[in-house]
Design an enzyme around this catalytic site. Structure first.
Site, PDB file in Angstrom:
ATOM      1  N   PRO A 175       0.828  -1.210   0.000  1.00  0.00           N
ATOM      2  CA  PRO A 175       0.000   0.000   0.000  1.00  0.00           C
ATOM      3  C   PRO A 175       0.864   1.263   0.000  1.00  0.00           C
ATOM      4  CG  PRO A 175      -0.816  -1.576   1.610  1.00  0.00           C
ATOM      5  CD  PRO A 175       0.498  -2.109   1.116  1.00  0.00           C
ATOM      6  N   GLU A 176       0.451   2.264  -0.783  1.00  0.00           N
ATOM      7  CA  GLU A 176       1.148   3.555  -0.772  1.00  0.00           C
ATOM      8  C   GLU A 176       0.416   4.495   0.184  1.00  0.00           C
ATOM      9  OE1 GLU A 176       2.838   4.928  -4.388  1.00  0.00           O
ATOM     10  OE2 GLU A 176       2.841   2.943  -5.307  1.00  0.00           O
ATOM     11  N   LYS A 214       3.372   5.428   5.303  1.00  0.00           N
ATOM     12  CA  LYS A 214       2.804   4.093   5.196  1.00  0.00           C
ATOM     13  C   LYS A 214       2.531   3.465   6.558  1.00  0.00           C
ATOM     14  CE  LYS A 214       5.186   3.270   0.796  1.00  0.00           C
ATOM     15  NZ  LYS A 214       6.111   2.375   0.045  1.00  0.00           N
ATOM     16  N   ARG A 254      13.042  -3.083  -6.717  1.00  0.00           N
ATOM     17  CA  ARG A 254      11.710  -2.776  -7.219  1.00  0.00           C
ATOM     18  C   ARG A 254      11.778  -2.417  -8.704  1.00  0.00           C
ATOM     19  NH1 ARG A 254       8.085  -1.331  -3.279  1.00  0.00           N
ATOM     20  NH2 ARG A 254       6.559  -1.756  -4.913  1.00  0.00           N
TER      21      ARG A 254
END
Length: 323
Positions: free
Chosen positions: A2-3, A52, A313
């Protein structure tokens, strides 16, 4: 993962449906039994998101800190508030644009904010609404680390990276390690702090945007889109990025985060006509400039979008426009 916009939306669920009520806190899984006992029976007085991370304050001065990480998820059940994104996206909050939003989808639905029903809502990497509950409280599903239960609402947490009780001093130390969050910090002060840190770092700007000690809340989607919107080479060292460009990145993050919190979607294309805006809400394919578009033509110049691994990433960018 989740951002930042998703965690702020989760905090809003707690603020709307749990604040001001005594909460029964338990650990069906058992791994958080000692922590749950410290919070059980106390009133939830504040729900706060920073980047976050989620912080829940109780009336005796202790806090619950949660970082969902990659695998964590909240299940909400009971009388819950649902907007267009939750209703039309099956209630999914946090997963990287896997579901879309149909404007007006909640207006006549059983999950309308004006007509709450006892249902189950999953919020984290994904959101999913299920049919109305027949029993209350619902049986825990999966390995529930902690359950927060009031007379009308229930929240189950599974698989977080962090779940711990903190004092206010520990909360302050945790937040002090985080970069500025536009939804929490003064925008001007946050801009100065962000700019000063980036301008002295030899690290590639693409890595700095993902560093939560530099700026809070940015994940893979927002990182790729912010860099494209700035037409910025993702591999340029932070200290070589012109100051006005760094300041522009911060201001654009302020802009995009607010849109994400309000809509539940990471909308990164501006000035869309009504039809294009509806398509962007409904589908990731119509929402982003470069994210998840490897090999597809750049929407500006036609160059195939590139992708590489950076810091573990995937990084997406346009080799022509971002130089």
């Amino acid at each position: 993962m989740p951002e930042g916009h998703s965690v702020h939306r989760i905090a809003r669920q707690f603020a709307a449906n749990f604040e001001g009520s005594p909460v029964a806190v338990s650990s069906p899984q058992g791994r958080f039994a000692a922590g749950a006992a410290q919070l059980d029976g106390h009133e939830l007085v504040q729900a706060k998101a920073v980047g976050k991370q989620l912080f829940l304050e109780f009336d005796h001065g202790l806090w619950l800190r949660v970082h969902l990480g990659i695998y964590g998820a909240w299940d909400f059940a009971g009388d819950i508030s649902v907007d267009d994104t939750l209703a039309s996206a099956g209630g999914r909050i946090g997963q990287t644009n896997q579901r879309g939003t149909v404007v007006g989808a909640h207006e006549d639905s059983p999950w309308s904010i004006g007509a709450p029903r006892r249902t189950r809502l999953r919020m984290a990497e994904s959101e999913k609404l299920e049919p109305e509950l027949e029993t209350w409280p619902p049986e825990p599903v999966g390995a529930v680390r902690v359950r927060l239960l009031t007379e009308t609402a229930c929240a189950d947490l599974r698989g977080p990276t962090a779940c711990e009780v903190q004092t206010i001093e520990e909360v302050d130390r945790t937040i002090a390690k985080l970069g500025p969050d536009p939804m929490v910090d003064d925008a001007a002060a946050g801009e100065e702090r962000f700019t000063a840190v980036v301008r002295r770092k030899p690290t590639p700007i693409a890595l700095l945007l993902m560093d939560q000690s530099v700026v809070s809340g940015i994940g893979n989607v927002y990182r790729a889109e912010l860099l494209f919107r700035a037409r910025l080479d993702p591999f340029r060292p932070g200290r070589e990025v012109p100051e006005e460009v760094v300041r522009g990145l911060w201001r654009d993050w302020v802009h995009l985060l607010r849109i994400g919190v309000e809509t539940g979607q990471m909308l990164t294309m501006d000035d869309l006509d009504p039809d294009a805006y509806a398509r962007a809400l409904a589908s990731r394919d119509d929402r982003h400039w470069v994210y998840h578009r490897t090999g597809e033509p750049c929407r500006v110049c036609g160059t195939p979008i590139a992708m590489t691994e950076l810091g573990g990433r995937k990084l997406y960018w346009c080799p022509t426009d971002q130089v």
